[in-house]
Write an enzyme that holds these catalytic residues in place. Structure first.
Site, PDB file in Angstrom:
ATOM      1  NE  ARG A  55      -3.296   2.624   2.548  1.00 34.70           N
ATOM      2  CZ  ARG A  55      -3.503   3.338   3.646  1.00 34.70           C
ATOM      3  NH1 ARG A  55      -3.239   2.820   4.842  1.00 34.70           N
ATOM      4  NH2 ARG A  55      -3.986   4.547   3.574  1.00 34.70           N
TER       5      ARG A  55
ATOM      6  CG  HIS B 195      -1.555   8.822   3.841  1.00 33.70           C
ATOM      7  ND1 HIS B 195      -1.718   7.456   3.984  1.00 33.70           N
ATOM      8  CD2 HIS B 195      -1.196   9.267   5.071  1.00 33.70           C
ATOM      9  CE1 HIS B 195      -1.452   7.102   5.240  1.00 33.70           C
ATOM     10  NE2 HIS B 195      -1.121   8.189   5.919  1.00 33.70           N
TER      11      HIS B 195
ATOM     12  CD  GLU C 295      -5.528   7.069   9.917  1.00 40.22           C
ATOM     13  OE1 GLU C 295      -5.017   8.110  10.341  1.00 40.22           O
ATOM     14  OE2 GLU C 295      -5.198   5.938  10.301  1.00 40.22           O
TER      15      GLU C 295
ATOM     16  CG  ASN D 145      -5.834   2.977   8.421  1.00 41.84           C
ATOM     17  OD1 ASN D 145      -5.915   2.035   7.636  1.00 41.84           O
ATOM     18  ND2 ASN D 145      -5.414   4.168   8.058  1.00 41.84           N
TER      19      ASN D 145
ATOM     20  CE1 TYR E 112      -0.561   2.206  13.597  1.00 39.20           C
ATOM     21  CE2 TYR E 112      -2.547   3.191  12.698  1.00 39.20           C
ATOM     22  CZ  TYR E 112      -1.245   2.768  12.540  1.00 39.20           C
ATOM     23  OH  TYR E 112      -0.622   2.904  11.327  1.00 39.20           O
TER      24      TYR E 112
ATOM     25  CD  GLU F  73      -2.151   3.648   8.196  1.00 35.64           C
ATOM     26  OE1 GLU F  73      -1.901   4.016   9.360  1.00 35.64           O
ATOM     27  OE2 GLU F  73      -2.366   4.428   7.256  1.00 35.64           O
TER      28      GLU F  73
HETATM   29  C1  BGC Z   1      -1.583   7.304   9.628  1.00 32.40           C
HETATM   30  C2  BGC Z   1      -0.128   7.086   9.340  1.00 32.40           C
HETATM   31  C3  BGC Z   1       0.660   7.193  10.637  1.00 32.40           C
HETATM   32  C4  BGC Z   1       0.188   6.099  11.563  1.00 32.40           C
HETATM   33  C5  BGC Z   1       0.921   6.010  12.893  1.00 32.40           C
HETATM   34  C6  BGC Z   1      -2.080   6.635  10.888  1.00 32.40           C
HETATM   35  O1  BGC Z   1      -2.907   7.534  11.561  1.00 32.40           O
HETATM   36  O2  BGC Z   1      -2.371   6.952   8.510  1.00 32.40           O
HETATM   37  O3  BGC Z   1       0.269   8.013   8.385  1.00 32.40           O
HETATM   38  O4  BGC Z   1       2.022   7.174  10.443  1.00 32.40           O
HETATM   39  O5  BGC Z   1      -1.176   6.299  11.856  1.00 32.40           O
HETATM   40  O6  BGC Z   1       0.699   7.134  13.670  1.00 32.40           O
END
Ligand code: BGC
Length: 475
Positions: free
Chosen positions: A81, A126, A171, A312, A314, A379
């Site tokens: 990607r 992006h 995002e 995405n 995290y 992501e």
């Molecule tokens: C973004 C990335 C960023 C990653 C880690 C995402 O919000 O798409 O560009 O590096 O998080 O913070």
């Protein structure tokens, strides 16, 4: 090989990927006719980014693409990607002037990927809006939808014979909130409660325009798919036995993910609770109407404008209702407090508490709320801050734990997950955190003249997992 590797079982044709974005890796910020983007402007101001760093050089992938390709080959990725820099292709953001050198660069990248059996997934935007368009109001201007559509169509015409997976915008939540309310990302605006909703609204309109253009004009011959990458935390009630905490968690999901997913996957409009709360808070401020814009009937429809769900993920939060004095803006509209469970280890940056089960729960939530869509996890990653650990055992554990949860989401929850993209292929420019936060599968030595790439142990183990999965999928 650890015992639980055997339990990570992905469907055949699963997309094993890694992700990057143009501004974070390319460098060459003024090379060969590239126009400036809002991130060039933001970084070149003092005090915006850690140690005033910038993406001027970054990993220099504009000049060192072959080095990135070697990493992709070594990992055995099936998908990569990347994002296109709008201002490298169209320096002033419009199709009035096309930068052929930019076109050649991306042609080379795409052709090399395909020659190596790697499918590109391409993001059009992006975070790096051309500065020339910001000067005309950027994402707050309604005209941006037409400009974005022209840019998207230019990309479909130029690269769509070979690119079959497209993401229009990365995002919109982070872009709108960090860039138009918190001010910590470009374009650095901090106007609470107004500009973020406007920017978000225009991103939805622009995305829908591009999807309709693709559907009508390009899909018949090119046969690809188009979506947008949605950020979401997983939120759960701080006290699961409290109805108020449960409601706060629902509200958090509605404001963070629903803001963009509801119009596209549910009914063409914002989540009812979000609409009601922003409206009430706006009235309480004495405004004549809601700060949240409304969709016009004359506009192309938003509902159904995604061919898959791109997520995405995290981190996760425990939430409960806010109780302080009402703040004006997104946080005041949402009225939710949050923290992280002390059992979730915080990695690298303070916001990233690791909770792989959150991803499984989020995948189940998406299945239930949004009609069991096909999902790509576009992501997910784990960062390092401080002394570099090439033997990054914690990140190795993280990938295994996370992929195990994805596997469970598929087999136990029935989620239709078709791919996983690790963030990121390389250590790179981590926005306001500069180079101090490292997310790569490959370490980049930013002091080395050729920005040497070296695999972390997690990169080597990710490659092993991919190879092992390809073998078991064949047998
Ligand atoms: C973004 C990335 C960023 C990653 C880690 C995402 O919000 O798409 O560009 O590096 O998080 O913070």
């Amino acid at each position: 090989m650890l015992a639980d590797d055997q339990d990570i079982i992905m469907p055949s044709n699963f997309a094993w990927g890694a992700a990057t974005s143009a501004y974070q890796i390319e460098g060459g910020w003024d090379a060969d006719g590239r126009g400036p983007s809002i991130w060039d402007t933001f970084c070149h101001k003092k005090g915006k980014v850690f140690q005033d760093q910038s993406g001027d050089v970054a990993c220099d992938s504009y000049h060192l693409w072959e080095e990135d390709l070697k990493c992709i080959q070594q990992l055995g990725l099936t998908h990569y990607r990347l994002s296109l820099s709008w201002s490298r292709l169209l320096p002033d953001g419009t199709t009035r002037r096309i930068n052929q050198k930019g076109v050649s660069y991306y042609n080379r990248v795409i052709n090399d990927l395909l020659a190596n059996g790697v499918s590109p997934m391409v993001t059009l935007h992006h975070f790096d809006l051309p500065q020339a368009l910001q000067a005309q109001g950027g994402w707050q201007s309604p005209q941006i939808a037409d400009l974005f559509d022209s840019y998207a169509q230019f990309c479909f015409q130029t690269f769509g014979d070979r690119v079959k997976l497209w993401l229009t915008i990365n995002e919109p939540y982070i872009y709108a909130k960090f860039g138009h309310e918190d001010g910590c990302h470009a374009p650095g605006l901090d106007q609470p409660g107004v500009s973020l909703y406007l920017a978000g609204h225009n991103m939805l309109r622009a995305h829908a325009r591009a999807w309709h253009s693709y559907d009508a004009l390009y899909r018949p011959t090119q046969g690809g798919q188009v979506s947008l990458a949605l950020f979401s935390d997983w939120a759960e009630a701080h006290d699961p036995s409290s109805a108020l905490d449960v409601a706060a968690a629902e509200r958090y999901m509605a404001f963070v993910l629903g803001w963009f997913a509801w119009p596209i996957f549910v009914n063409g409009d914002y989540p009812p609770e979000m609409k009601a709360r922003v409206e009430a808070a706006s009235r309480a401020q004495g405004l004549p109407s809601s700060r949240l814009p409304t969709f016009s009937k004359e506009e192309p429809r938003i509902l159904g404008t995604a061919d898959f769900f791109a997520l995405n993920y995290y981190t996760s939060r425990r939430v409960w209702p806010g109780s302080g004095p009402a703040k004006i803006g997104f946080e005041g509209d949402l009225e939710v407090e949050r923290d992280v469970d002390p059992a979730w280890p915080v990695c690298g940056n303070s916001w990233l508490a690791v909770f792989p089960e959150g991803l499984r729960k989020l995948l189940k939530y998406i299945k239930d709320k949004f009609g069991n869509p096909t999902v790509y996890i576009t992501e997910n990653g784990f960062s390092q801050v401080g002394p570099v650990e090439i033997e990054d055992a914690r990140r190795c554990r993280f990938f295994r734990d996370t992929l195990l949860q994805v596997s469970k989401a598929i087999h136990e929850e029935g989620a239709d997950v078709r791919g996983y993209f690790a963030w990121s292929l390389l250590d790179n420019f981590e926005w306001a955190d500069g180079y101090r936060v490292r997310f790569g599968l490959y370490h980049v030595d930013f002091a080395h003249p050729r920005l040497k790439r070296t695999p972390y142990r997690s990169g080597r183990e990710y490659a092993q997992l991919i190879a092992q999965n390809k073998t078991s999928a064949r047998s």
